[in-house]
Write an enzyme that holds these catalytic residues in place. Structure first.
Site, PDB file in Angstrom:
ATOM      1  N   CYS A 228      -3.703   0.217  23.883  1.00  0.00           N
ATOM      2  CA  CYS A 228      -4.872  -1.509  24.726  1.00  0.00           C
ATOM      3  C   CYS A 228      -3.703  -2.210  25.476  1.00  0.00           C
ATOM      4  CB  CYS A 228      -6.113  -1.902  23.712  1.00  0.00           C
ATOM      5  SG  CYS A 228      -4.692  -2.242  22.266  1.00  0.00           S
TER       6      CYS A 228
ATOM      7  N   ARG B 233      -9.743  -2.748  33.514  1.00  0.00           N
ATOM      8  CA  ARG B 233      -8.442  -3.485  33.820  1.00  0.00           C
ATOM      9  C   ARG B 233      -7.497  -2.461  33.356  1.00  0.00           C
ATOM     10  NH1 ARG B 233      -7.107  -6.295  28.359  1.00  0.00           N
ATOM     11  NH2 ARG B 233      -4.477  -6.303  29.224  1.00  0.00           N
TER      12      ARG B 233
END
Length: 283
Positions: free
Chosen positions: A234, A178
């Site tokens: 995050c 990611r």
């Protein structure tokens, strides 16, 4: 460790009225599952807090997928759970500590120091044969005391300033795929904030979902000084929290959570995006 307690520690204190246990189990993409699991069984006396109903407010245009909860409602539920300034709070989940760490951070932000995450989570508790129950507790209400610590939280403007002035470091807590933009299964844009370092949150724990030793954690972050300005993010301000716990364990004293995280960053069309492997250098 000062923020992590073992299942043995909790078992010895389970009947202590000054200890409150919080169940934070939650499954991203299946928001009702955590509550269903809690209703089925939980640690004796545990009170349930839901990531999206209790620890976040509904998503808006900006602010990310899991913004700060409406604090008045969150504080009211903490009070209803019987938590006051003298209560030792132990949070657990069954997701490696990610959800429990979000709860831990919220209480730290509100100024409650006696909050801990259960090492190994619910599975470890059950594995040891410690008592579980389907009974929903009804604790005596207490008054949760608030002393907000704004220095633990930062917003998109502070992140931009860190990038512009190079006065600190950004830690991206998501999985490498990611971070690099190779695979994005949740947000509508892939990549990372320019200049961020990738520190996957699961590297805080081992294959049994137990926290690594202080020496192992220290080795992860050895390139950084304890007074460096570090902003952790995050996808939506949840999985960043285990890294914040790890840094706190190691004595880093200038750490902030970018709560909106990647999902907030990409909500601004003009914000730059980086893809590919890490290119930043540690000063």
């Amino acid at each position: 460790m000062k923020n992590i307690v073992t299942v043995d520690w909790l078992h010895e204190r389970l009947e202590d009225p000054s200890v409150c246990v919080i169940d934070c189990r939650f499954e991203l993409g299946n928001p009702g599952k955590g509550l269903s699991l809690y209703i089925k069984d939980h640690i004796n006396g545990a009170f349930y807090f839901d990531l999206e109903k209790d620890m976040s407010k509904p998503r808006e245009k900006h602010g990310g997928r899991h913004p700060l909860p409406v604090l008045e409602r969150f504080i009211d539920k903490l009070s209803a759970a019987g938590i006051d300034a003298h209560t030792k709070v132990v949070a657990y989940d069954d997701q490696g500590g990610m959800m429990a760490a979000r709860f831990w951070w919220l209480l730290k932000y509100l100024g409650h120091e006696n909050v801990y995450v259960l090492d190994g989570g619910y599975s470890k508790w059950v594995e040891k044969g410690y008592p579980i129950s389907e009974e929903i507790p009804s604790p005596s209400r207490k008054q949760f005391q608030v002393n907000i610590r704004p220095e633990l939280l930062c917003n998109v403007d502070e992140v931009k300033n860190i990038i512009a002035t190079k006065s600190g470091y950004l830690f991206d807590s998501r999985a490498e795929e990611r971070y690099t933009g190779q695979k994005e299964t949740i947000d509508h844009k892939a990549g990372h904030i320019p200049g961020a370092f990738n520190y996957f949150w699961k590297d805080c724990i081992n294959e049994k979902n137990e926290w690594k030793s202080i020496d192992q954690l220290r080795e992860r972050f050895q390139a950084f000084k304890q007074d460096d300005q570090i902003i952790v993010y995050c996808g939506s301000g949840v999985s960043a929290c285990p890294n914040i716990i790890a840094l706190d364990e190691l004595g880093y004293n200038n750490v902030k959570l970018y709560l909106g995280s990647w999902s907030d960053w990409i909500s601004y069309e003009d914000n730059p995006i980086a893809v590919g492997p890490q290119h930043s250098e540690i000063k």
